[in-house]
Design an enzyme around this catalytic site. Structure first.
Site, PDB file in Angstrom:
ATOM      1  N   GLY A 140       0.794  -1.236   0.000  1.00 49.69           N
ATOM      2  CA  GLY A 140       0.000   0.000   0.000  1.00 49.69           C
ATOM      3  C   GLY A 140       0.814   1.267   0.000  1.00 49.69           C
ATOM      4  N   GLY A 193     -13.470  -4.875   6.927  1.00 48.40           N
ATOM      5  CA  GLY A 193     -13.158  -4.644   5.507  1.00 48.40           C
ATOM      6  C   GLY A 193     -11.717  -4.962   5.140  1.00 48.40           C
ATOM      7  CD  GLU A 196     -11.033  -9.416  -1.401  1.00 49.56           C
ATOM      8  OE1 GLU A 196     -11.949  -9.822  -2.133  1.00 49.56           O
ATOM      9  OE2 GLU A 196     -10.389  -8.378  -1.616  1.00 49.56           O
ATOM     10  CG  ASP A 207      -2.048 -10.221  -0.707  1.00 47.30           C
ATOM     11  OD1 ASP A 207      -2.607  -9.486  -1.540  1.00 47.30           O
ATOM     12  OD2 ASP A 207      -1.318  -9.778   0.208  1.00 47.30           O
ATOM     13  CE  LYS A 211       0.250  -7.244  -1.144  1.00 43.58           C
ATOM     14  NZ  LYS A 211      -0.441  -7.228   0.142  1.00 43.58           N
TER      15      LYS A 211
END
Ligand SMILES: NC(=O)c1ccc[n+]([C@@H]2O[C@H](COP(=O)([O-])OP(=O)(O)OC[C@H]3O[C@@H](n4cnc5c(N)ncnc54)[C@H](OP(=O)(O)O)[C@@H]3O)[C@@H](O)[C@H]2O)c1
Length: 427
Positions: A140, A193, A196, A207, A211
């Site tokens: 992020g 949130g 998922e 995930d 990365k």
């Protein structure tokens, strides 16, 4: 008093006024990015077209900017910057590769798509003269790709480790610090949130492996397919593992590790028991961190929000500013690290726990043993095992076992394992 503007400044203002970008996706990140631009006078009118999928959703965008046809961006010659923020990997690959083939400047946050196609996309960037930036795809708002591509473009790195996934770090923090069960912690992460409704990609470690593959290109100049990364997630976590961590005053983290030594790079995504002094230990909840060990700069740590609308939108905005200035990633290490060996076999110290009915972990093909424990329900073994065998075992038993690194885990080449100990090792 107003200062007179220089020629360069006037040029820049003119360029800013004429930016016309096309945005794909208006979900969590797309909307966050859109709102950041809307709140900034310089960029307020820079988005010409927003392409989304579902025609029945009501959205806070003027109808004149909205479209459901990808060609309204891809074939619009006035749009030379394409921002791809959709959740579909195949469609994202099509959009990004088509835009690059048209020589456009492209920003994407799609880690899975990048991890699987990075080499080819860089080729397209170079062949057709476009630009591809993707800061938002890894951790992020932590500007790790820029740091690796620009600050560390030539300096040799010994290792990179980190927490690259907020969902799993949130779950592990809740489980270790607040004694919540794994399923309650996951539910909380979902209702906030972070996770998922299908959390597989996070909790199984896919995930962070995407990365890690993306980081490998910038940090070590190598292309690694995510499947080639040694990966195990946290879905097999049970009470015994948590008690084991607490008994030793350790934290538990899903750790990404890229280690480079003598022309070899090892990459893994594995749960890790860490000492309280480990730089990862205090990174709690949904936060991410990256720890770099460099030849000259030595240790550096970068921490921050790894996901979310505005943190990720901020990384996309930063890419936009760079792309307007025609800044591209130099990929210096791709040119020098042609012969690096990726994940060759070696031996690694791990903890493997299973329920007795499923597996007696002492039966695994250990090379060097340190400890074995068994009670009525579970058993665990600690020792050195070959990376190839570990990959095979993780694939076979998946979440019915739990695998973790120890604070002193390190990879040894075959020659470093003492055969005498192998022969005499007993529990
Ligand atoms: N969420 C994060 O914090 C985060 C962090 C880093 C990276 N990322 C990456 O950023 C990307 C977007 O994630 P997100 O969380 O924003 O997803 P999201 O909230 O699920 O939104 C996805 C958006 O993509 C649109 N879309 C899907 N297929 C499309 C297509 N073929 N053409 C046009 N639009 C399409 C959807 O359209 P509709 O609105 O019409 O359904 C929706 O607006 C993903 O690659 C993700 O991995 C996300």
């Amino acid at each position: 008093m107003l200062l007179p503007k220089s020629g360069h400044m006037l040029n820049k203002i003119k360029i800013m006024k004429s930016i016309k970008l096309g945005l794909f996706g208006f979900g969590c990140v797309g909307k966050g990015f859109y709102e950041i631009l809307q709140s900034n006078a310089t960029y307020k009118n820079s988005i010409k077209t927003v392409v989304v999928k579902d025609q029945n959703k009501i959205r806070a965008i003027e109808a004149s900017r909205l479209s459901y046809d990808k060609n309204d961006i891809l074939l619009d010659e006035e749009i030379d910057i394409v921002v791809e923020l959709i959740d579909n990997t195949d469609d994202a690959y099509f959009i990004v590769s088509e835009a690059l083939k048209k020589g456009k400047k492209v920003i994407t946050a799609n880690k899975k798509m990048l991890a699987n196609h990075l080499e080819e996309l860089i080729q397209l960037e170079q062949t057709y003269g476009g630009i591809l930036l993707y800061e938002a795809a890894v951790c992020g708002s932590i500007p790790i790709i820029n740091i690796l591509q620009h600050y560390y473009q030539e300096e040799n790195l010994e290792s990179i480790k980190g927490i690259f996934n907020g969902t799993t770090n949130y779950i592990l923090t809740k489980v270790i610090k607040e004694n919540l069960s794994y399923s309650s912690a996951l539910q909380q992460a979902q209702s906030l949130g972070f996770a998922e409704s299908d959390p597989t990609s996070d909790v199984e470690g896919f995930d962070p492996s995407y990365k890690a593959a993306i980081v490998a290109a910038s940090a070590f100049g190598i292309f690694v397919k995510p499947d080639n990364i040694i990966r195990s997630g946290i879905s097999g976590l049970q009470l015994l593992d948590i008690e084991y961590a607490k008994k030793n005053n350790w934290e538990l983290k899903l750790q990404v590790q890229l280690q480079s030594k003598n022309g070899v790079v090892w990459l893994s995504v594995l749960p890790a028991f860490t000492n309280q002094t480990d730089p990862l230990a205090n990174i709690a909840f949904e936060n991410n961190t990256v720890v770099i060990q460099a030849d000259y700069a030595k240790e550096q740590q970068f921490s921050g929000k790894g996901a979310g609308d505005f943190p990720t939108g901020s990384a996309v905005w930063s890419d936009l500013i760079n792309i307007i200035d025609n800044k591209r990633y130099p990929y210096k290490k791709l040119k020098t690290n042609q012969n690096v060996l990726i994940n060759p076999d070696g031996f690694i110290k791990v903890y493997v726990r299973s329920e007795n009915g499923i597996l007696d972990t002492s039966d695994l093909p250990w090379q060097e043993l340190e400890n074995h424990f068994k009670d009525k329900l579970d058993n665990y073994t600690i020792g050195y095992i070959s990376l190839k065998q570990l990959k095979r075992i993780i694939k076979k038993y998946n979440s019915s076992i739990f695998v973790a690194l120890l604070p002193d885990s390190e990879i040894k080449l075959n020659t470093a394992i003492k055969t005498k100990e192998l022969e005499t090792a007993r529990f």
